[in-house]
Design an enzyme around this catalytic site. Sequence first.
Site, PDB file in Angstrom:
ATOM      1  N   SER A   1       0.810  -1.222   0.000  1.00 39.44           N
ATOM      2  CA  SER A   1       0.000   0.000   0.000  1.00 39.44           C
ATOM      3  C   SER A   1       0.842   1.270   0.000  1.00 39.44           C
ATOM      4  CB  SER A   1      -0.922   0.012   1.207  1.00 39.44           C
ATOM      5  OG  SER A   1      -1.785  -1.084   1.119  1.00 39.44           O
TER       6      SER A   1
ATOM      7  N   HIS B   1     -15.527   0.702   1.456  1.00 45.57           N
ATOM      8  CA  HIS B   1     -15.396   2.025   2.043  1.00 45.57           C
ATOM      9  C   HIS B   1     -16.530   2.946   1.616  1.00 45.57           C
ATOM     10  CE1 HIS B   1     -11.207   0.590   2.440  1.00 45.57           C
ATOM     11  NE2 HIS B   1     -11.186   1.356   3.526  1.00 45.57           N
TER      12      HIS B   1
ATOM     13  N   CYS C   1      -7.710   2.348   0.703  1.00 47.93           N
ATOM     14  CA  CYS C   1      -8.752   1.634  -0.028  1.00 47.93           C
ATOM     15  C   CYS C   1      -8.186   1.070  -1.332  1.00 47.93           C
ATOM     16  CB  CYS C   1      -9.917   2.574  -0.338  1.00 47.93           C
ATOM     17  SG  CYS C   1     -11.113   1.838  -1.462  1.00 47.93           S
TER      18      CYS C   1
END
Lengths: 371, 633
Positions: free
Chosen positions: B338, B381, B394
Amino acid sequence: MLHFDRRLLLNFDWAIILTVLVIAGMGLLNLYSATHSAEPYAAAFVRQLYFYLLGFAGIMVIISFDYRLFVTANYPLYITIILLLTIVLFFGNAVSDTQRWLNFGFFRLQPSEPAKLVLVITLASYYYRKDTGLGFTLKELVVPLLLTGLPFLLILRQPDLGTALMLIFIFISMTLFVKLKWSTLSVLIGACASMLPIGWLYLLKPYQKQRILTLFNPELDPMGSGYHILQSKIAIGSGMMFGKGFLKGTQVHLDFLPERHTDFAFSVWAEEWGFIGSLFFLACYFFLILMGLNIAVASRDKFGVLLAFGIVSLLFWQAFINLAMILGLLPVVGMPLPLFSYGGSSLLTTLAGIGILLNIRMRRFMTSTGD
Amino acid sequence: MKDHSTTLSSMQRTITRINKIDEAELFLLKKRIDFATYFVIFLIAILIIRLWFLQVHKGFDYGRLSENNRIRVLNIVAPRGNIMDQHGIPIITNRPCFNVIWIREDAPNPEIVIKRLSKILNEDISVLLDRIRASADNPRYMPLRLKEDIDWKTLVFIENNHFNLPGVRIEVLPTREYLHGDLASHLIGYLGEINKEELQESKGGIYQGGDQLGKMGIEKLQEQYLRGEKGRSLLEVDVHGFEQRQIELEDPLPGNDLYLTIDIELQKIAEEAMADKAGAVIAMDVNTGRILAMASSPPLNLQEFIGGISSKSWKSLLDNPLHPLTNKAIQGQYPPASIYKIISALAGLGEEIVTPQTVFYCTGSMPFGNRNYRCWKKNGHGAISLKRALAESCDVYFYQLGQKLNVDTLAKYAASFGLGQKTGIELENEKPGLIPTAAWKLKEYKEPWQEGESLSIIIGQGFDLVTPLQVCQMMTAIANGGIIYRPQLIERIVNIDDMIIKEFTPIADSRALVLPANLQVIRDALISAVNDEHGTGEQAKLEHITVAGKTGTAQVVHLSQNKDLADEEIPYKYRDHAWFSCFAPAEKPEIAVTVLIEHGSHGGSVAGPIAKKILEKYFNIPQAPPNTKQPKG
């Protein structure tokens, strides 16, 4: 056909040849003594003898033509030597981390040796052509500086500090010999003072000296140069007044003395023949130098004067630096004792220089007989 | 024949031409020859005087010396330079080490002496004989080492019995003292005895057999500055090898001191925090690129390397599943996971595919091709903006961006931040990582780029590989406005007289491909990630200092059988790697910290607290009680 003048033979300098023969005799005796106990070096004596014979044949060739031919041949010679020095850097045989030798099978040529003589010829020709008698300015010295600098850098790269420094000595000697403007001279003296190893090495701290020397000269024994010099001094000193006698040196036959048949050859001589023998050797050498200078004086042609002076300074500086180093007066650099140290390239170069001296001597009355 | 005669006649012409004599000039030259003659006489006189001095004046002394020529040269090893941290706190210094040496020439009865020594040193005779044989080629006057680092008792015993041990001497050598144990072991490296190849490579007789030199890390790379210069002592010894007097002494020149950029306190905290984990921690000054701490866990045990590591310990190091020999900060290559979303977001903004206001809808997964690409948050989300997508990490937001972003464009942005290439830090064997492009894929796999792969790489999975140092360098660029500083480890090198020999100034290698406004968007998102309620990096939140950061959880393998297991139940080697990278204070950044824990599962919960400890130390905040909130992705 070249016409051979009978006067040439009359002017042949037998005294020089005789002196060279005496020094050669001492050198060969000494080489035999330095190497006879060690098996791998047994062949050195014979090889050196062959090189002497080859060298004398070379002298015959060199005296057969007029030395003034070198004025025309100087740049071809110069370019050849630069090429050889470049080739040796890339394809040379590496011995203990240095690239100095070109292998021809029967003989490994060390191009940096003839380079010294070629530089003498080149500078003599250049100063001969350019000199107006008014003295050189700094600007006019740029070309000879470049002519010296190129082989200097190539040899320094090998690396061979001793030979490279020799080129500087030749340049300084010959340039001071031709007339310089006073301003040029003072600038040069300033520059030289900083370059001369005698000057700078004694200003520096011991470890700095060591650093600079080991930087350029990997030949330095890992045990440290102090050890070599001390062993050399012990060998020389223990010879005392009359020496220990031929083949009786103790110092030299143990492993203490490094390079005992090449750069340190004189230590062996001094140990076995004592102060008297050393004095005799120096006298012979001094006589050779004096006769060389005499040839310069006697020549009626400016090129001859310059060339003879250059060759004498080449002989003298090599001998002086080598002896001063062996006697512990100068730091250790690789520098052979001409005519005395073992080594074909050095010997042949020196004999070629002697040949040119003889040539100048023979033709000193031929200044206007260009028939 | 004709050619021959023409050349001859042209030569004759030259010769005639140069025969002009200028009598006055010749006269001047000849006067100078007179001067040269005097000069030669002067110099030869010097040689004669010197010969007289050596051979006649001092001849007797030298004669005596040559009769029992027993001059010994002992090299005096120079102490290596110290290694300090940035404040000058020593990390590594020297202590004296006593070795037993042996000079063959001074030992008339070697067998008896060796036998005695073997008892004194508690060493098998064959071991000692092996050492002697190994140096059989050296001259007999060269000392050879029989045993290193003997203890005080043995030393005293040998000194007291030295009349029974001809040829045996004690040599005092400076040796490394590791004041802080294995601190920064991967950076500093270790010393070892010089080997044959190194001896041949070294020029100028600087080294001899038996010398110690740097084998790894800074000890190796800065060898030329650290080693100093040997001194030597010339001794005269008698027939039994006993020292009579010192003839000459040249003191050694100690090596230069190295000041690292490392802050020893930060380094300690970093290593303590990593004690039971495998991974890497880096702290970097964002405005200079200086490394404040760099730890790779598990550390190397430097003590093991003194005097040569045994093959058994070497093998166990090689076989250790935690790879202690690798410096994971520069040699470990991991998917950025991420954290890479920072690059993806910047590329999206830069290519104007999204704006800070663009909203995508996350339902918890996104079908593409014949696969379902899932978000880490199963329930999704909902409607989410770029800032929230970064802060809450996300995945679906970025899958949608990935469909519109060309792989090569993304790679261009990543490369401009230094990812996928060596940072150029002065350490050995740095790994480059990998940022894929379409051309790379074609070359490596002989297949064109698949669109589905774009969805993997945009969240930093798939082919993407980076080193922790690259991530830290990227984070400094985010913090400092886009300047890529080359990471530096050494601040300055200082010689024994306290003179600075070499100073290392920051090197700005390049500028990242980014607009200030876009950078601000990212910075705001990273602040939210740490400080907002739903942010993933909450574990690194500080009381009075704003931290901006990003978590990452890198999948090691995609095993569906593991997906429903609790973290602890997954086998160690299949657990995810945990990332956390941050900078602080967010308003005026000073320090960037990157943490990677191999198989640490969740970035935020495992890596975050370690970064927090370093920041607390850096900003001098007293340690807060551990946060017990539930971890997030």
